[in-house]
Design a protein around this motif. Sequence first.
Motif, mmCIF file in Angstrom:
data_model
loop_
_atom_site.group_PDB
_atom_site.id
_atom_site.type_symbol
_atom_site.label_atom_id
_atom_site.label_comp_id
_atom_site.label_asym_id
_atom_site.label_seq_id
_atom_site.Cartn_x
_atom_site.Cartn_y
_atom_site.Cartn_z
ATOM 1 N N LYS A 72 -11.228 10.678 -24.711
ATOM 2 C CA LYS A 72 -10.159 11.364 -23.972
ATOM 3 C C LYS A 72 -10.226 11.033 -22.490
ATOM 4 N N SER A 73 -11.432 11.019 -21.926
ATOM 5 C CA SER A 73 -11.537 10.699 -20.497
ATOM 6 C C SER A 73 -11.176 9.239 -20.235
ATOM 7 N N LEU A 74 -11.504 8.342 -21.137
ATOM 8 C CA LEU A 74 -11.107 6.940 -20.978
ATOM 9 C C LEU A 74 -9.591 6.788 -21.075
ATOM 10 N N GLU A 75 -8.976 7.536 -21.971
ATOM 11 C CA GLU A 75 -7.515 7.489 -22.081
ATOM 12 C C GLU A 75 -6.862 7.973 -20.786
ATOM 13 N N GLN A 76 -7.410 9.016 -20.184
ATOM 14 C CA GLN A 76 -6.868 9.503 -18.916
ATOM 15 C C GLN A 76 -7.032 8.457 -17.823
ATOM 16 N N ILE A 77 -8.159 7.766 -17.826
ATOM 17 C CA ILE A 77 -8.375 6.715 -16.832
ATOM 18 C C ILE A 77 -7.368 5.590 -17.043
ATOM 19 N N HIS A 78 -7.147 5.203 -18.302
ATOM 20 C CA HIS A 78 -6.206 4.129 -18.602
ATOM 21 C C HIS A 78 -4.774 4.524 -18.241
ATOM 22 N N LYS A 79 -4.437 5.807 -18.405
ATOM 23 C CA LYS A 79 -3.088 6.251 -18.042
ATOM 24 C C LYS A 79 -2.879 6.168 -16.538
ATOM 25 N N GLY A 80 -3.893 6.492 -15.764
ATOM 26 C CA GLY A 80 -3.754 6.486 -14.305
ATOM 27 C C GLY A 80 -3.995 5.126 -13.680
ATOM 28 N N LEU A 81 -4.511 4.188 -14.442
ATOM 29 C CA LEU A 81 -4.875 2.880 -13.892
ATOM 30 C C LEU A 81 -3.683 2.085 -13.362
ATOM 31 N N PRO A 82 -2.541 2.000 -14.054
ATOM 32 C CA PRO A 82 -1.412 1.231 -13.505
ATOM 33 C C PRO A 82 -0.936 1.759 -12.147
ATOM 34 N N GLY A 83 -0.911 3.061 -11.976
ATOM 35 C CA GLY A 83 -0.495 3.631 -10.693
ATOM 36 C C GLY A 83 -1.481 3.263 -9.582
ATOM 37 N N LYS A 84 -2.761 3.280 -9.878
ATOM 38 C CA LYS A 84 -3.764 2.905 -8.878
ATOM 39 C C LYS A 84 -3.648 1.429 -8.526
ATOM 40 N N ILE A 85 -3.404 0.611 -9.544
ATOM 41 C CA ILE A 85 -3.240 -0.830 -9.284
ATOM 42 C C ILE A 85 -2.020 -1.058 -8.395
ATOM 43 N N ARG A 86 -0.918 -0.376 -8.688
ATOM 44 C CA ARG A 86 0.288 -0.515 -7.853
ATOM 45 C C ARG A 86 -0.006 -0.096 -6.413
ATOM 46 N N GLY A 87 -0.741 0.987 -6.253
ATOM 47 C CA GLY A 87 -1.085 1.458 -4.911
ATOM 48 C C GLY A 87 -1.909 0.433 -4.147
ATOM 49 N N VAL A 88 -2.885 -0.156 -4.811
ATOM 50 C CA VAL A 88 -3.734 -1.150 -4.155
ATOM 51 C C VAL A 88 -2.916 -2.383 -3.812
ATOM 52 N N ILE A 89 -2.090 -2.837 -4.737
ATOM 53 C CA ILE A 89 -1.241 -4.016 -4.474
ATOM 54 C C ILE A 89 -0.269 -3.712 -3.347
ATOM 55 N N GLY A 90 0.263 -2.512 -3.331
ATOM 56 C CA GLY A 90 1.184 -2.123 -2.250
ATOM 57 C C GLY A 90 0.491 -2.164 -0.905
ATOM 58 N N HIS A 91 -0.742 -1.689 -0.824
ATOM 59 C CA HIS A 91 -1.495 -1.735 0.436
ATOM 60 C C HIS A 91 -1.753 -3.176 0.854
ATOM 61 N N ILE A 92 -2.089 -4.019 -0.124
ATOM 62 C CA ILE A 92 -2.344 -5.435 0.196
ATOM 63 C C ILE A 92 -1.070 -6.084 0.718
ATOM 64 N N GLU A 93 0.060 -5.840 0.025
ATOM 65 C CA GLU A 93 1.313 -6.448 0.452
ATOM 66 C C GLU A 93 1.729 -5.892 1.829
ATOM 67 N N PHE A 94 1.529 -4.617 2.050
ATOM 68 C CA PHE A 94 1.873 -4.020 3.343
ATOM 69 C C PHE A 94 1.020 -4.629 4.438
ATOM 70 N N HIS A 95 -0.248 -4.840 4.138
ATOM 71 C CA HIS A 95 -1.139 -5.426 5.132
ATOM 72 C C HIS A 95 -0.748 -6.880 5.439
ATOM 73 N N GLN A 96 -0.364 -7.627 4.383
ATOM 74 C CA GLN A 96 0.054 -9.003 4.591
ATOM 75 C C GLN A 96 1.339 -9.060 5.427
ATOM 76 N N ASN A 97 2.262 -8.120 5.195
ATOM 77 C CA ASN A 97 3.493 -8.090 5.961
ATOM 78 C C ASN A 97 3.222 -7.789 7.429
ATOM 79 N N ASN A 98 2.262 -6.941 7.714
ATOM 80 C CA ASN A 98 1.912 -6.609 9.095
ATOM 81 C C ASN A 98 1.241 -7.763 9.818
ATOM 82 N N MET A 99 0.570 -8.602 9.071
ATOM 83 C CA MET A 99 -0.145 -9.711 9.697
ATOM 84 C C MET A 99 0.832 -10.823 10.099
ATOM 85 N N ARG A 100 1.979 -10.956 9.512
ATOM 86 C CA ARG A 100 2.927 -12.028 9.833
ATOM 87 C C ARG A 100 3.684 -11.722 11.027
#
Length: 100
Positions: A72-100
Amino acid sequence: MGTILGVIAIGLVFWLRKDQKTHFDLHDGDIYAARHAYEALMSDFNNYQVNTDRQIADLKKQIEINNTSINKSLEQIHKGLPGKIRGVIGHIEFHQNNMR
């Protein structure tokens, strides 16, 4: 002389029979005690087997419960994982945009 030897022989026979009966009685007592000890040992071993089987069943139940909670705890982690990945990618893309 023959009568004396005969009387001694008959006395010896009676004494040996009495001695043999005493030995048989002692052996019967030993056999009874050994049988009682074996029955007690068998009873203890059966109780040990029953208790061990019960403990194994309890441990299997605990493993099932732990596996269920971990799944059950692994399922909860897997459910929240896509949102965390999007957040991290969003921060990376935001940081790359600021550097240009």
